[in-house]
Design an enzyme around this catalytic site. Structure first.
Site, PDB file in Angstrom:
ATOM      1  CD1 TRP A  10     -19.703 -22.568 -42.994  1.00 40.04           C
ATOM      2  CD2 TRP A  10     -21.554 -23.194 -44.219  1.00 40.04           C
ATOM      3  NE1 TRP A  10     -20.792 -21.961 -42.472  1.00 40.04           N
ATOM      4  CE2 TRP A  10     -21.885 -22.379 -43.239  1.00 40.04           C
ATOM      5  CE3 TRP A  10     -22.621 -23.752 -45.148  1.00 40.04           C
ATOM      6  CZ2 TRP A  10     -23.247 -21.734 -43.371  1.00 40.04           C
ATOM      7  CZ3 TRP A  10     -23.808 -23.394 -45.136  1.00 40.04           C
ATOM      8  CH2 TRP A  10     -24.184 -22.362 -44.091  1.00 40.04           C
ATOM      9  CG  ASP A  19     -16.955 -22.079 -49.233  1.00 40.90           C
ATOM     10  OD1 ASP A  19     -17.061 -20.742 -49.398  1.00 40.90           O
ATOM     11  OD2 ASP A  19     -17.849 -22.589 -48.495  1.00 40.90           O
ATOM     12  CE  LYS A  62     -21.429 -16.366 -44.887  1.00 41.02           C
ATOM     13  NZ  LYS A  62     -21.931 -16.370 -43.521  1.00 41.02           N
TER      14      LYS A  62
HETATM   15  C1  LIG Z   1     -17.900 -20.585 -45.499  1.00 41.63           C
HETATM   16  C2  LIG Z   1     -19.220 -20.914 -45.948  1.00 41.63           C
HETATM   17  N1  LIG Z   1     -19.772 -21.509 -47.054  1.00 41.63           N
HETATM   18  C3  LIG Z   1     -21.004 -21.541 -47.634  1.00 41.63           C
HETATM   19  C4  LIG Z   1     -21.992 -20.414 -47.067  1.00 41.63           C
HETATM   20  C5  LIG Z   1     -23.519 -20.489 -47.200  1.00 41.63           C
HETATM   21  O1  LIG Z   1     -23.546 -19.599 -48.106  1.00 41.63           O
HETATM   22  P1  LIG Z   1     -25.081 -19.018 -48.672  1.00 41.63           P
HETATM   23  O2  LIG Z   1     -25.888 -18.894 -47.612  1.00 41.63           O
HETATM   24  O3  LIG Z   1     -24.747 -17.837 -49.615  1.00 41.63           O
HETATM   25  O4  LIG Z   1     -25.484 -20.167 -49.489  1.00 41.63           O
HETATM   26  C6  LIG Z   1     -21.688 -19.870 -45.660  1.00 41.63           C
HETATM   27  C7  LIG Z   1     -22.347 -19.284 -45.039  1.00 41.63           C
HETATM   28  O5  LIG Z   1     -23.758 -18.939 -45.101  1.00 41.63           O
HETATM   29  C8  LIG Z   1     -20.366 -19.985 -45.282  1.00 41.63           C
HETATM   30  O6  LIG Z   1     -20.113 -19.280 -44.281  1.00 41.63           O
END
Ligand SMILES: Cc1ncc(COP(=O)(O)O)c(C=O)c1O
Length: 363
Positions: A104, A173, A197
């Site tokens: 991520w 994040d 989550k």
């Molecule tokens: C740490 C982290 N950052 C970002 C995301 C992306 O989130 P989203 O799908 O809500 O854009 C996720 C999971 O999907 C994640 O686990």
């Protein structure tokens, strides 16, 4: 009704049963509203009260000081990968610094590079993101617009258990671990987390931002992408995701009233993670942990099998036992047990039992 499984999905993920029951009970007619929450105008006094109450619960849970604002946005954390540099990096003379401890964080860098100069000050890709830097390893320069970190890398299962020290604003994040422990919000410039989550259903993303940073947002930005608009309009610049905000508020209420706050939640999370990791460590010739021990996540436990041929059979037996969604991400392989706040201890104990039994049978 069919039996609920223990849901180890990485997200959207398990929600507290009392929250689901409350949603069920209030679905047709929210007390005092004569309609479901999904049918209320976001400008109605009832919905404004729901959103304000969710915000106040977040403020109490995380002890958010008054010089921060809490925003309820859409677009998930991936939109934050873009909004953060659009608002905080555009027009700045200093580069943004990124700490990349997993998939991520790498994606966040990709988006930030579209907006300005990015320096990656730590990157663990060479070891497939199995470790974190210590505070001493990190050379965060004071000539930076901000430093971005991912507190919990959901795919690899590595997690910082402390708040970073930094001379420049820390952007975090916290998508897969918001509310897992108390944090010191004053150590951060901005925290973002999609809800699906550890905090609620998909559809709402929480952004906690230090108010002085709002001054960086240029009026030239497209309206939705400007944090200043959302702050000024109290997350009503456009129609907020009303159902998701309501459900997030119920999760926050569950944390406050049923669990007793984040200190208590943290204790439970340590206990749950220990149950899984102890089972792994009891059988080191069977289960190979992905993360280095010191950097293990309390939210996502990742491991592979020394004999990869055993994976399918383990997953089948898990399913049989009512343990769902344990397959790891393809980039890591093996098993990922996502044990977020709402995963009951009973689910974790059943998993540990299966791990012991499976190791005994297949030794
Ligand atoms: C740490 C982290 N950052 C970002 C995301 C992306 O989130 P989203 O799908 O809500 O854009 C996720 C999971 O999907 C994640 O686990």
């Amino acid at each position: 009704m069919e039996k609920r499984l223990f849901n180890f999905s990485s997200g959207p993920a398990v929600l507290p049963v009392p929250v689901l029951e409350r949603i069920r009970d209030e679905m047709l007619c929210l007390p005092g509203c004569g309609a479901s929450v999904m049918e209320l105008s976001h400008r109605s006094k009832q919905f404004i009260a729901i959103q304000e109450s969710a915000k106040q619960r977040l403020i109490r849970l995380l002890n958010i000081p008054s010089d921060y604002d809490v925003l309820f946005l859409q677009g998930g954390s991936r939109l934050q990968f873009s909004m953060v540099p659009m608002n905080l990096l555009r027009g700045q003379s200093n580069p943004a610094q990124y700490i990349v401890t997993g998939t991520w964080g790498k994606y966040a860098v990709g988006e930030a590079k579209k907006e300005g100069v990015v320096e990656v000050i730590y990157d663990a890709s060479a070891t497939n993101y199995d470790r974190l830097p210590s505070q001493e390893d990190l050379k965060i320069s004071s000539n930076g617009a901000y430093v971005h970190v991912t507190s919990n890398e959901t795919i690899q299962g590595v997690q910082f258990q402390h708040d970073l020290e930094s001379p420049i604003p820390v952007v975090c994040d916290s998508s897969s671990d918001i509310f897992y422990r108390p944090i010191d919000v004053t150590k951060y410039g901005l925290i973002y987390a999609c809800a699906q989550k550890n905090a609620g259903p998909a559809g709402v993303t929480v952004v906690i931002i230090r108010r002085d940073l709002l001054d960086r947002s240029s009026d030239a930005l497209p309206g939705y992408l400007n944090y200043k608009n959302h702050s000024k309009e109290e997350s009503m610049w456009n129609t907020p995701p009303t159902f998701a905000v309501y459900a997030l508020g119920l999760v926050a209420e569950w944390l406050e009233k049923d669990i007793g706050g984040l200190q208590a939640m943290h204790k439970i999370n340590i206990e749950k993670a220990k149950t899984v990791y102890d089972a792994m460590d009891r059988h080191p010739t069977m289960y190979l942990g992905h993360a280095q021990k010191k950097d293990r996540s309390l939210m996502n436990a990742t491991f592979r099998f020394a004999n990869e041929n055993l994976e399918k059979s383990f997953l089948a037996q898990a399913q049989e036992a009512g343990l769902d969604s344990l397959k790891g991400h393809r980039s890591v392989g093996g098993i990922r047990a996502s044990i977020y706040n709402a995963m009951p201890m009973a689910g974790v104990q059943l998993l540990a039992q299966l791990m012991d039994d499976f190791a005994a049978k297949n030794a």
